[in-house]
Design a protein around this motif. Structure first.
Motif, PDB file in Angstrom:
ATOM      1  N   VAL A  81       0.839  -1.187   0.000  1.00 52.08           N
ATOM      2  CA  VAL A  81       0.000   0.000   0.000  1.00 52.08           C
ATOM      3  C   VAL A  81       0.874   1.237   0.000  1.00 52.08           C
ATOM      4  N   LYS A  82       0.539   2.187  -0.864  1.00 48.43           N
ATOM      5  CA  LYS A  82       1.261   3.441  -0.948  1.00 48.43           C
ATOM      6  C   LYS A  82       0.464   4.553  -0.297  1.00 48.43           C
ATOM      7  N   SER A  83       1.166   5.398   0.444  1.00 49.11           N
ATOM      8  CA  SER A  83       0.516   6.545   1.098  1.00 49.11           C
ATOM      9  C   SER A  83       0.066   7.542   0.055  1.00 49.11           C
ATOM     10  N   SER A  84      -1.061   8.191   0.324  1.00 49.93           N
ATOM     11  CA  SER A  84      -1.598   9.178  -0.608  1.00 49.93           C
ATOM     12  C   SER A  84      -0.727  10.407  -0.703  1.00 49.93           C
ATOM     13  N   SER A  85       0.215  10.596   0.262  1.00 49.45           N
ATOM     14  CA  SER A  85       1.089  11.772   0.244  1.00 49.45           C
ATOM     15  C   SER A  85       2.278  11.575  -0.661  1.00 49.45           C
ATOM     16  N   HIS A  86       2.433  10.386  -1.214  1.00 44.50           N
ATOM     17  CA  HIS A  86       3.545  10.120  -2.107  1.00 44.50           C
ATOM     18  C   HIS A  86       2.992   9.728  -3.471  1.00 44.50           C
ATOM     19  N   ASP A  87       3.877   9.805  -4.463  1.00 44.74           N
ATOM     20  CA  ASP A  87       3.456   9.597  -5.843  1.00 44.74           C
ATOM     21  C   ASP A  87       3.198   8.121  -6.104  1.00 44.74           C
ATOM     22  N   GLU A  88       1.915   7.752  -6.236  1.00 45.82           N
ATOM     23  CA  GLU A  88       1.574   6.368  -6.489  1.00 45.82           C
ATOM     24  C   GLU A  88       1.981   5.937  -7.888  1.00 45.82           C
ATOM     25  N   SER A  89       2.051   6.886  -8.819  1.00 47.74           N
ATOM     26  CA  SER A  89       2.372   6.538 -10.191  1.00 47.74           C
ATOM     27  C   SER A  89       3.870   6.483 -10.443  1.00 47.74           C
ATOM     28  N   ALA A  90       4.682   6.792  -9.429  1.00 51.69           N
ATOM     29  CA  ALA A  90       6.126   6.775  -9.619  1.00 51.69           C
ATOM     30  C   ALA A  90       6.610   5.339  -9.811  1.00 51.69           C
ATOM     31  N   SER A  91       7.679   5.201 -10.580  1.00 49.05           N
ATOM     32  CA  SER A  91       8.268   3.886 -10.796  1.00 49.05           C
ATOM     33  C   SER A  91       8.747   3.315  -9.468  1.00 49.05           C
ATOM     34  N   ARG A  92       8.450   2.054  -9.230  1.00 48.74           N
ATOM     35  CA  ARG A  92       8.829   1.425  -7.970  1.00 48.74           C
ATOM     36  C   ARG A  92      10.278   0.975  -7.968  1.00 48.74           C
ATOM     37  N   THR A  93      10.958   1.109  -9.097  1.00 51.69           N
ATOM     38  CA  THR A  93      12.388   0.810  -9.138  1.00 51.69           C
ATOM     39  C   THR A  93      13.217   2.083  -9.267  1.00 51.69           C
ATOM     40  N   LEU A  94      12.580   3.249  -9.153  1.00 50.48           N
ATOM     41  CA  LEU A  94      13.294   4.510  -9.360  1.00 50.48           C
ATOM     42  C   LEU A  94      14.381   4.719  -8.309  1.00 50.48           C
ATOM     43  N   ASP A  95      14.070   4.454  -7.040  1.00 46.23           N
ATOM     44  CA  ASP A  95      15.063   4.672  -5.987  1.00 46.23           C
ATOM     45  C   ASP A  95      16.279   3.775  -6.180  1.00 46.23           C
ATOM     46  N   LEU A  96      16.049   2.523  -6.554  1.00 52.16           N
ATOM     47  CA  LEU A  96      17.163   1.607  -6.805  1.00 52.16           C
ATOM     48  C   LEU A  96      17.967   2.050  -8.025  1.00 52.16           C
ATOM     49  N   THR A  97      17.279   2.534  -9.051  1.00 53.73           N
ATOM     50  CA  THR A  97      17.968   3.015 -10.249  1.00 53.73           C
ATOM     51  C   THR A  97      18.864   4.203  -9.921  1.00 53.73           C
ATOM     52  N   LEU A  98      18.366   5.134  -9.133  1.00 52.45           N
ATOM     53  CA  LEU A  98      19.170   6.303  -8.757  1.00 52.45           C
ATOM     54  C   LEU A  98      20.355   5.896  -7.886  1.00 52.45           C
ATOM     55  N   LEU A  99      20.145   4.909  -7.017  1.00 57.73           N
ATOM     56  CA  LEU A  99      21.249   4.423  -6.187  1.00 57.73           C
ATOM     57  C   LEU A  99      22.365   3.845  -7.056  1.00 57.73           C
ATOM     58  N   LEU A 100      22.000   3.025  -8.032  1.00 59.41           N
ATOM     59  CA  LEU A 100      23.003   2.443  -8.926  1.00 59.41           C
ATOM     60  C   LEU A 100      23.667   3.517  -9.776  1.00 59.41           C
ATOM     61  N   LEU A 101      22.884   4.490 -10.237  1.00 56.76           N
ATOM     62  CA  LEU A 101      23.444   5.573 -11.054  1.00 56.76           C
ATOM     63  C   LEU A 101      24.490   6.352 -10.268  1.00 56.76           C
ATOM     64  N   VAL A 102      24.176   6.679  -9.018  1.00 57.54           N
ATOM     65  CA  VAL A 102      25.113   7.453  -8.193  1.00 57.54           C
ATOM     66  C   VAL A 102      26.396   6.674  -7.963  1.00 57.54           C
ATOM     67  N   ARG A 103      26.287   5.386  -7.649  1.00 59.03           N
ATOM     68  CA  ARG A 103      27.484   4.582  -7.422  1.00 59.03           C
ATOM     69  C   ARG A 103      28.313   4.433  -8.694  1.00 59.03           C
ATOM     70  N   ALA A 104      27.638   4.304  -9.848  1.00 56.49           N
ATOM     71  CA  ALA A 104      28.371   4.196 -11.105  1.00 56.49           C
ATOM     72  C   ALA A 104      29.055   5.513 -11.463  1.00 56.49           C
ATOM     73  N   LEU A 105      28.367   6.635 -11.261  1.00 54.81           N
ATOM     74  CA  LEU A 105      28.990   7.933 -11.517  1.00 54.81           C
ATOM     75  C   LEU A 105      30.166   8.165 -10.585  1.00 54.81           C
ATOM     76  N   ASP A 106      30.033   7.730  -9.337  1.00 54.69           N
ATOM     77  CA  ASP A 106      31.138   7.879  -8.396  1.00 54.69           C
ATOM     78  C   ASP A 106      32.349   7.086  -8.848  1.00 54.69           C
ATOM     79  N   ALA A 107      32.119   5.891  -9.382  1.00 59.60           N
ATOM     80  CA  ALA A 107      33.240   5.107  -9.902  1.00 59.60           C
ATOM     81  C   ALA A 107      33.942   5.854 -11.031  1.00 59.60           C
ATOM     82  N   GLY A 108      33.149   6.512 -11.894  1.00 57.91           N
ATOM     83  CA  GLY A 108      33.752   7.311 -12.957  1.00 57.91           C
ATOM     84  C   GLY A 108      34.541   8.493 -12.420  1.00 57.91           C
ATOM     85  N   VAL A 109      34.009   9.156 -11.403  1.00 55.45           N
ATOM     86  CA  VAL A 109      34.717  10.287 -10.788  1.00 55.45           C
ATOM     87  C   VAL A 109      36.017   9.820 -10.148  1.00 55.45           C
ATOM     88  N   GLN A 110      35.977   8.667  -9.454  1.00 49.95           N
ATOM     89  CA  GLN A 110      37.192   8.154  -8.816  1.00 49.95           C
ATOM     90  C   GLN A 110      38.244   7.796  -9.855  1.00 49.95           C
TER      91      GLN A 110
END
Length: 550
Positions: free
Chosen positions: A148-177
Motif C-alpha cells: 500500500v502506498k501513502s496518498s502523500s507520495h506519488d503512487e504513479s512513480a516507478s517502484r524501481t526509481l530509488d534503486l535506479t538512482l542508487l546504482l546511477l550514483v554509485r556508477a557515476l562515483d566510480a567514474g569520478v574516482q
C-alpha cells in the motif's frame, strides 16, 4: 561417547555433503557468485519485510510476504539473475574463446571479436544482457506487489526509481574516482601506504585524497540542503522512511510544519492575519501551555519596530522587542521547558545537539566496532585501535549533533537574534518562509560534514545523493507513464549496474565504501571481509612468507 547417528540423520548428512560437493571451490565461479548474490539480496529484502512480524505490527499474512519476496519476480531472484547471470554468460564466452572449431568462417569471426573487444568490454556486454533480464523480472514483481502506498507520495512513480538512482550514483562515483586517479597520477587499487612507495607516489595519493574529500564535502552540502528543504515543504519528493527518520531527529510538531507550508502557499499569513485552519497554531500554543492567541496570525505582528512592541505588550511578551513573528517558545517546542530555558535560542540548539549526540553514539559505536569484530577481531586487543575506533564513533556523533544544532541556531539567528532585527521593515511572511530562516538552516547544516573524516564524507555523500537527485527530478517526470521515460530509466539501471559489476571484476580501485565491499564480496567471495591491500597480499603469497597483518 557421542550419540550414534540415526539412519535418517546419516542420510540427511550424506545429501548435504553431496550438495556441498557440487559447489565449485573457486570463489569466483558463477555458481558461487550466484549463491552469494541470492543470499545477500534475500537478506536485504526479507529482513525489512519480516521485521514487522517480530514486533507483531504486521497485518499481512507471513505466507504472502514470503511468496512476494521469494517469487521468481522477487528482489532476490531478479538481482541474482542480473548479477549471477552476467557471470555465467562471461564464463560461457570465455569457454567459447578457448574452444576450436572446424568451421573457418566461425574461427575467423571469433578471432575478430576477440581482437576488437577487451576482457572488460566482454564482461560489460555480458552484464548488460543479464541486467536487462533481471530488471524486467524486478519490474514485473514490483507491478504485482500489493504494498500500500501513502496518498502523500506519488503512487504513479516507478517502484524501481530509488534503486535506479542508487546504482546511477554509485556508477557515476566510480567514474569520478577513475578521473581523480588519473589526474592525481595514482592508479593503485588501494590508498594503503606500503613502505616501498616513492615520495612522488605518496604525494599523488595525498592529492587524490584531497580532491576526493573536497568533491564529497561539496556534494553532501548541496544534497543535504535540498533534502532538508524538501522535508519542510515537499516531503512527497523523499522516501517515506527517510521523512520519518528526519522528523524523529528534528522533533518538529506537524502543526508547525503545516503552518510553514501555509506561509509558502500564502494560505497562512501574518500580514493578512489569516490561517487556512483557524485552530492550527492556536491548538499548538495551548498544548505547549501558552495562551492560544500566541498562535493566531491576526494578533501577531507581521513587522518589527514600534508596531511589534505594542503588540507584544498586549500579549504580555517581553523577549521579542523590535521583531515580529510567532514567539520563539513555540518554535522551540518543549525543549528546555524543564530547565526554564524554553525561550532561549542558544539553549534550544544546544540541548537538541546534546540529545542527538548521545543518540548518534548508540548508532555509530556498533558501526565502528562491528567490521573490526568480523574482519580483524585480534585488533580489539590493541588499545590504540580501540581508541581510534572510539574516537571515530564520537566524531561521527559530533557531526550529526552539529548538523542538527546548526540548523536550529541558524533559524533563530535569522528570524530572532540578528537578521530580522537588522531589517524590521521586512515582513515575517518572508523571514519565516522558505526563503528566510528555513533556507538559512538548510544552507548551513550541511557544512558540518567537515567534522567527519575523509572516508566517512564520501560514504555520507553517496548516501544522500540518490535522495537529492530524486528530489530534484521534475515531478511530471516521476509521475509520467511515458514509454520514453520508462526506457530512460531502464537504460540507466542496466548501464549503471553493468558498469559497477565490470568495475568490481576489472577496476576495483574505482569503487569505494559499501559498493566496494559489497560488490567485491559478490565477485570474489568471503575473503573480501578480511580486506588487505592486494599488492601486499600478492607479494606475501609469492614469497611464501607468513601471512600479512591480521
Amino acid at each position: 561417547m557421542p550419540p550414534r547417528e540415526t539412519g535418517q540423520g546419516r542420510l540427511l548428512s550424506e545429501h548435504i555433503e553431496r550438495l556441498v560437493s557440487l559447489v565449485p571451490q573457486n570463489a569466483a565461479h558463477p555458481l558461487q557468485v550466484s549463491i552469494r548474490t541470492y543470499s545477500l539480496a534475500a537478506f536485504l529484502s526479507l529482513f525489512p519485510s519480516l521485521l514487522p512480524f517480530l514486533t507483531n505490527s504486521s497485518k499481512k499474512p507471513l505466507k504472502h510476504v514470503l511468496y512476494r519476496e521469494l517469487h521468481y519476480t522477487g528482489f532476490a531472484f531478479a538481482v541474482t539473475t542480473a548479477v549471477g547471470g552476467g557471470s555465467f554468460l562471461r564464463e560461457a564466452w570465455r569457454t567459447l574463446d578457448e574452444t576450436s572449431s572446424d568451421r573457418v568462417e566461425f574461427t575467423k569471426l571469433k578471432q575478430w571479436v576477440s581482437s576488437k573487444l577487451s576482457a572488460a568490454q566482454k564482461t560489460f556486454i555480458s552484464n548488460v544482457v543479464s541486467s536487462t533480464v533481471g530488471l524486467l523480472l524486478l519490474q514485473a514483481g514490483r507491478r504485482r506487489s500489493t504494498r500500500v502506498k501513502s496518498s502523500s507520495h506519488d503512487e504513479s512513480a516507478s517502484r524501481t526509481l530509488d534503486l535506479t538512482l542508487l546504482l546511477l550514483v554509485r556508477a557515476l562515483d566510480a567514474g569520478v574516482q577513475s578521473f581523480v586517479a588519473r589526474r592525481s597520477g595514482s592508479r593503485r587499487e588501494s590508498d594503503a601506504k606500503p613502505a616501498l612507495l616513492s615520495p612522488q607516489h605518496l604525494a599523488a595519493i595525498a592529492k587524490r585524497a584531497s580532491m576526493r574529500m573536497q568533491i564529497d564535502s561539496l556534494v553532501f552540502w548541496a544534497c543535504s540542503a535540498r533534502i532538508m528543504w524538501c522535508f519542510f515543504y515537499e516531503p512527497e519528493r523523499l522516501p517515506r522512511s527517510y521523512v520519518k527518520w528526519i522528523n524523529a531527529l528534528a522533533g518538529v510538531d506537524p502543526r508547525l510544519l503545516e503552518a510553514l507550508r501555509g506561509l509558502r502557499s500564502r494560505t497562512w499569513s501574518y500580514r493578512k492575519g489569516v490561517s487556512h485552519k483557524p485552530d492550527l497554531l492556536t491548538s499548538y500554543a495551548r498544548d505547549l501551555g501558552y495562551p492560544s492567541v500566541w498562535g493566531d496570525p491576526s494578533h501577531l505582528p507581521a513587522y518589527g519596530g514600534a508596531q511589534a512592541n505594542d503588540a507584544w505588550k498586549r500579549l504580555g511578551i517581553s523577549n521579542r522587542v523590535g521583531i515580529g513573528g510567532i514567539p520563539c517558545e513555540m518554535v522551540h517546542g518543549h525543549v528546555g521547558s524543564n530547565l526554564g530555558l524554553e525561550a532561549s535560542c542558544t539553549a534550544n540548539a544546544s540541548l537538541r545537539g546534546v540529545k542527538a549526540f548521545f543518540e548518534a553514539v548508540a548508532i555509530y559505536l556498533p558501526v565502528q566496532f562491528l567490521p573490526i569484530l568480523l574482519s580483524r577481531p585480534r585488533a580489539l586487543l590493541d588499545p590504540k585501535r580501540i581508541l581510534q575506533s572510539l574516537f571515530g564513533a564520537l566524531r561521527s556523533a559530533m557531526f550529526l549533533s552539529t548538523f542538527l544544532s546548526s540548523f536550529w541556531f541558524s533559524v533563530c539567528v535569522t528570524r530572532t537574534l540578528v537578521v530580522a532585527r537588522m531589517l524590521p521593515s521586512v515582513s515575517h511572511d518572508f523571514w519565516d518562509s522558505e526563503l528566510g530562516c528555513i533556507l538559512a538552516g538548510c544552507m548551513v547544516c550541511g557544512s558540518s560534514i567537515w567534522i567527519e573524516n575523509g572516508r566517512r564524507r564520501g560514504e555520507m555523500a553517496l548516501y544522500v545523493l540518490p535522495k537529492a537527485l530524486r528530489a530534484w527530478l521534475p515531478r511530471r517526470w516521476i509521475r509520467s507513464q511515458s514509454w520514453k521515460l520508462q526506457l530512460a530509466e531502464r537504460l540507466t539501471f542496466i548501464l549503471s549496474l553493468s558498469s559497477l559489476m565490470t568495475a568490481a571484476s576489472h577496476y576495483p580501485h574505482v569503487l569505494r565504501g559499501l559498493s566496494r565491499w559489497g560488490l567485491r564480496f559478490i565477485v570474489r567471495g568471503p575473503d573480501v571481509i578480511l580486506w588487505r591491500n592486494s599488492n601486499v597480499r600478492t607479494r606475501s603469497e609469492e614469497s611464501n612468507s607468513v601471512s600479512p597483518r591480521p
